[in-house]
Structure formats: structure tokens, C-alpha cells
Design an enzyme around this catalytic site. Structure first.
Site, PDB file in Angstrom:
ATOM      1  CB  SER A 149     -64.591  38.421  70.947  1.00 25.90           C
ATOM      2  OG  SER A 149     -64.801  39.603  70.200  1.00 25.90           O
ATOM      3  CE1 TYR A 162     -69.825  37.136  69.911  1.00 24.82           C
ATOM      4  CE2 TYR A 162     -68.453  39.098  70.043  1.00 24.82           C
ATOM      5  CZ  TYR A 162     -68.634  37.784  69.635  1.00 24.82           C
ATOM      6  OH  TYR A 162     -67.630  37.122  68.958  1.00 24.82           O
TER       7      TYR A 162
HETATM    8  P1  NAI Z   1     -69.470  30.667  62.458  1.00 31.38           P
HETATM    9  O1  NAI Z   1     -70.885  31.103  62.605  1.00 31.38           O
HETATM   10  O2  NAI Z   1     -68.910  30.444  61.106  1.00 31.38           O
HETATM   11  O3  NAI Z   1     -69.212  29.343  63.317  1.00 31.38           O
HETATM   12  C1  NAI Z   1     -69.756  29.177  64.593  1.00 31.38           C
HETATM   13  C2  NAI Z   1     -70.267  27.753  64.691  1.00 31.38           C
HETATM   14  O4  NAI Z   1     -70.806  27.559  66.003  1.00 31.38           O
HETATM   15  C3  NAI Z   1     -71.421  27.458  63.691  1.00 31.38           C
HETATM   16  O5  NAI Z   1     -71.156  26.302  62.950  1.00 31.38           O
HETATM   17  C4  NAI Z   1     -72.627  27.306  64.601  1.00 31.38           C
HETATM   18  O6  NAI Z   1     -73.591  26.384  64.111  1.00 31.38           O
HETATM   19  C5  NAI Z   1     -71.984  26.798  65.867  1.00 31.38           C
HETATM   20  N1  NAI Z   1     -72.861  26.982  67.019  1.00 31.38           N
HETATM   21  C6  NAI Z   1     -73.644  28.054  67.311  1.00 31.38           C
HETATM   22  N2  NAI Z   1     -74.352  27.815  68.425  1.00 31.38           N
HETATM   23  C7  NAI Z   1     -74.010  26.577  68.841  1.00 31.38           C
HETATM   24  C8  NAI Z   1     -74.421  25.761  69.918  1.00 31.38           C
HETATM   25  N3  NAI Z   1     -75.339  26.179  70.792  1.00 31.38           N
HETATM   26  N4  NAI Z   1     -73.873  24.528  70.057  1.00 31.38           N
HETATM   27  C9  NAI Z   1     -72.949  24.082  69.155  1.00 31.38           C
HETATM   28  N5  NAI Z   1     -72.525  24.815  68.119  1.00 31.38           N
HETATM   29  C10 NAI Z   1     -73.062  26.037  67.956  1.00 31.38           C
HETATM   30  O7  NAI Z   1     -68.634  31.772  63.246  1.00 31.38           O
HETATM   31  P2  NAI Z   1     -67.064  31.953  63.541  1.00 31.38           P
HETATM   32  O8  NAI Z   1     -66.743  33.329  63.153  1.00 31.38           O
HETATM   33  O9  NAI Z   1     -66.282  30.822  63.015  1.00 31.38           O
HETATM   34  O10 NAI Z   1     -67.106  31.911  65.134  1.00 31.38           O
HETATM   35  C11 NAI Z   1     -66.336  31.027  65.917  1.00 31.38           C
HETATM   36  C12 NAI Z   1     -65.991  31.716  67.208  1.00 31.38           C
HETATM   37  O11 NAI Z   1     -65.148  32.845  66.932  1.00 31.38           O
HETATM   38  C13 NAI Z   1     -67.187  32.276  67.968  1.00 31.38           C
HETATM   39  O12 NAI Z   1     -67.028  31.992  69.350  1.00 31.38           O
HETATM   40  C14 NAI Z   1     -67.115  33.763  67.705  1.00 31.38           C
HETATM   41  O13 NAI Z   1     -67.709  34.507  68.748  1.00 31.38           O
HETATM   42  C15 NAI Z   1     -65.616  33.961  67.644  1.00 31.38           C
HETATM   43  N6  NAI Z   1     -65.166  35.176  66.964  1.00 31.38           N
HETATM   44  C16 NAI Z   1     -65.351  35.348  65.623  1.00 31.38           C
HETATM   45  C17 NAI Z   1     -64.888  36.499  64.998  1.00 31.38           C
HETATM   46  C18 NAI Z   1     -65.062  36.750  63.536  1.00 31.38           C
HETATM   47  O14 NAI Z   1     -64.687  37.852  63.045  1.00 31.38           O
HETATM   48  N7  NAI Z   1     -65.626  35.804  62.769  1.00 31.38           N
HETATM   49  C19 NAI Z   1     -64.192  37.556  65.759  1.00 31.38           C
HETATM   50  C20 NAI Z   1     -64.043  37.265  67.156  1.00 31.38           C
HETATM   51  C21 NAI Z   1     -64.515  36.123  67.723  1.00 31.38           C
END
Ligand code: NAI
Length: 284
Positions: A149, A162
Site C-alpha cells: 500500500s 495498517y
Molecule cells: P477486499 O476487502 O475487497 O478484499 C480483501 C479480501 O481478503 C476479502 O475477501 C477478505 O475476506 C480477505 N481476508 C481478510 N482477512 C483474511 C484472512 N485472515 N485470511 C484470508 N483472507 C482474508 O479488499 P481489497 O481492497 O481487494 O484488498 C486487497 C488488498 O489490497 C489488501 O491487502 C489491501 O490492504 C490492499 N490495498 C487495497 C487498496 C484499496 O484502495 N482497495 C489500496 C491499497 C492496498
């Protein structure tokens, strides 16, 4: 070279693959002919996501695996590794993407800090340690993509747990790539995916419509594939509000806090507000 791992029949494992960026990546991998395993919490969401991925896969459900996994639990990750090996014979692409952002405070509850670090950081370290040795042994081209991130680079105030998790993930991924590129006959490379603002469950905060400034998960994955193809380690994604040039200025300013002996996070310090504004307007 990088993209030889993204060949039909290669095997991709995506954590956090039931939603957001992870699901978009899993779908894209399936469209490219790969066999895909998505790992996430909650069997129902996972199975629904697996159906979406299977619709795009060359051999439908035969090419898709969904494994309920909590990446903070080492035994879950070991099981995931075992199940993928049994079904697909090994892994070529590991995308350590699962992440949470529940919010945090410097003096906030310890269990909140522990959870964020366990998922966002330990989950990536353990996932790498469990999968990558057998990926190396496999002797095929491979990729490890860790989702970081911008908050792990410029560390804005407001969510220290975070930021700490993502700053450490950056350091870990840099060290991993150094290790991998020094292996004799190494065919695996690590990459740090640095999304911009992406409209997902993580950032929706009650909104049902994508804010104009955000990218979609699909745009983010398209950009990721393009930059993997170019061989980038730092896959620094823009969004509709923030161009690469602005990110670059913000990153340089943060690094100069040390070089110029300014207070930390001077970007948000009132004494430096004007200087920062002038700096980001400046053209090289
Ligand atoms: P999201 O919430 O749509 O997807 C994240 C997924 O990870 C979810 O399906 C959730 O159930 C799963 N998850 C959470 N804890 C877990 C665990 N303990 N074990 C297995 N799965 C788990 O969020 P998004 O945005 O797709 O996030 C994906 C990655 O991108 C994350 O690492 C987030 O920090 C990173 N990110 C996202 C940004 C954004 O603007 N959406 C910006 C920068 C980084």
C-alpha cells in the site's frame, strides 16, 4: 521473461481471492488459461467467487479450487499448500493479497494491532515461507506478488497499525526479491503491488457506487499485468485522482524528511504545509 509464469496451465494461488482486487486477479488468471486457487475466509463467499472464476476458466470448475483459509493461521496456510499441491501439482504464482483495514490508533487496543499485523504482515511472511521453497524446487518460472500500500511508504497519519503492517510488508518483499534474484538459476521473482484508491469492500465504507477518483479492481489488475510484463518490482498504481508524478513527489518528500532532518510526517505538519504544496507543484 516475467510473464512466462503467466502461461496456460500454470497454477496461481490468490489469498483474499473471494473479493476485490484478489477476485479480479483470480478471474484474470483464469481468463489467461491458468488454474487458480482462491483462499479466503468464509466458505459461502468463497464458493460463490469460485463459480465466477470457473466461468472464465478453460476447463471450468476443474481448473478452480477454493480453500477456506485464515492467512493468520499457519496451520491453514500449510493445509492450503498441501491441497493445492495434491490437486494441481504445485504453485507457480503466489499472490499474498489478503488484507484488512479495520482502523487503529497508536494507543488503541492491543488485540486490534495484533489482528492487523497477523493478517497483513504475518500472513504474507508465513505464506511466502510455506509456498516459495517448493516453488523454487519446482524449477519453473514463478511469481510472488505481495499486495502492499502507498500507506506503507508515505505512512499518513490516522491508521498506524495498517501503515506499520504495509511498511514491514514492503521491507519483507524487497528482501525476498533480493534473495530470489541471487539464487543460482533463479526463475522466481517477487513484486510489490501498490494499489491506488480502489473501490472494494475494504474502501466502500457504506458507498454502493464507485467514487470518481477510485479505480476498479479490474483496472488495477490490468495495470498489474502490464507492469509485470515490463518487469517492474514496484507496481505503483495510479488512480483517477492521483497520477504517478504526484505519487513520486509524495514519496520523495517523505524520504527527504530524513535527509533534510525535518520532523516525521512533515507533509501533515502545519509548519511545512506551504513548502509541501510548492514541492508537489514543482516540475523537474
Ligand atoms: P477486499 O476487502 O475487497 O478484499 C480483501 C479480501 O481478503 C476479502 O475477501 C477478505 O475476506 C480477505 N481476508 C481478510 N482477512 C483474511 C484472512 N485472515 N485470511 C484470508 N483472507 C482474508 O479488499 P481489497 O481492497 O481487494 O484488498 C486487497 C488488498 O489490497 C489488501 O491487502 C489491501 O490492504 C490492499 N490495498 C487495497 C487498496 C484499496 O484502495 N482497495 C489500496 C491499497 C492496498
Amino acid at each position: 521473461m516475467t510473464l512466462s509464469a503467466l502461461a496456460p496451465r500454470s497454477v496461481a494461488v490468490v489469498t483474499g481471492g473471494a473479493a476485490g482486487i484478489g477476485l479480479a486477479a483470480a478471474k484474470r488468471f483464469a481468463q489467461l488459461g491458468l488454474r487458480v486457487c482462491i483462499a479466503d475466509l468464509n466458505a459461502d463467499r468463497l464458493n460463490a467467487a469460485a463459480k465466477e472464476v470457473a466461468m472464465l476458466a478453460a476447463n471450468g470448475a476443474d481448473d478452480v479450487l477454493a480453500v477456506e483459509t485464515d492467512v493468520s493461521r499457519v496451520e491453514d496456510l500449510r493445509r492450503l499448500h498441501q491441497v493445492v499441491g495434491d490437486r494441481f501439482g504445485g504453485t507457480d504464482i503466489l499472490m499474498n493479497n489478503a488484507g484488512i483495514q479495520p482502523g487503529s490508533a497508536i494507543f488503541g487496543p492491543a488485540d486490534n494491532w495484533e489482528r492487523v499485523l497477523a493478517v497483513n504482515l504475518s500472513g504474507v511472511i508465513l505464506g511466502t515461507q510455506i509456498f516459495v521453497p517448493s516453488m523454487i524446487e519446482r524449477g519453473r518460472p514463478g511469481l510472488v506478488i505481495n499486495t502492499g500500500s502507498k500507506q506503507g511508504i508515505t505512512t499518513p497519519p490516522g491508521d498506524p497499525a495498517y501503515n506499520v503492517s504495509k511498511a514491514a510488508l514492503k521491507a519483507f518483499t524487497e528482501a525476498l526479491q533480493h534473495e530470489l534474484r541471487n539464487l543460482p538459476d533463479g526463475k522466481i521473482s517477487a513484486h510489490l503491488l501498490i494499489p491506488g484508491f480502489v473501490f472494494t469492500g475494504l474502501t466502500a465504507r457504506g458507498r454502493s457506487e464507485k467514487p470518481a477518483g477510485a479505480w476498479t479492481p479490474e483496472q488495477t489488475v490490468d495495470f498489474m499485468i502490464e507492469r509485470l510484463d515490463a518487469g517492474d518490482f514496484y507496481i505503483l498504481c495510479p488512480d483517477n485522482d492521483v497520477a504517478r508524478s504526484l505519487d513520486e513527489r509524495r514519496i520523495i518528500w517523505a524520504a527527504q524528511d530524513i535527509v533534510q532532518n525535518r520532523p516525521p510526517l512533515s507533509r501533515w505538519h502545519p509548519d511545512y504545509a506551504q513548502a509541501f504544496e510548492a514541492f508537489i507543484q514543482k516540475q523537474d
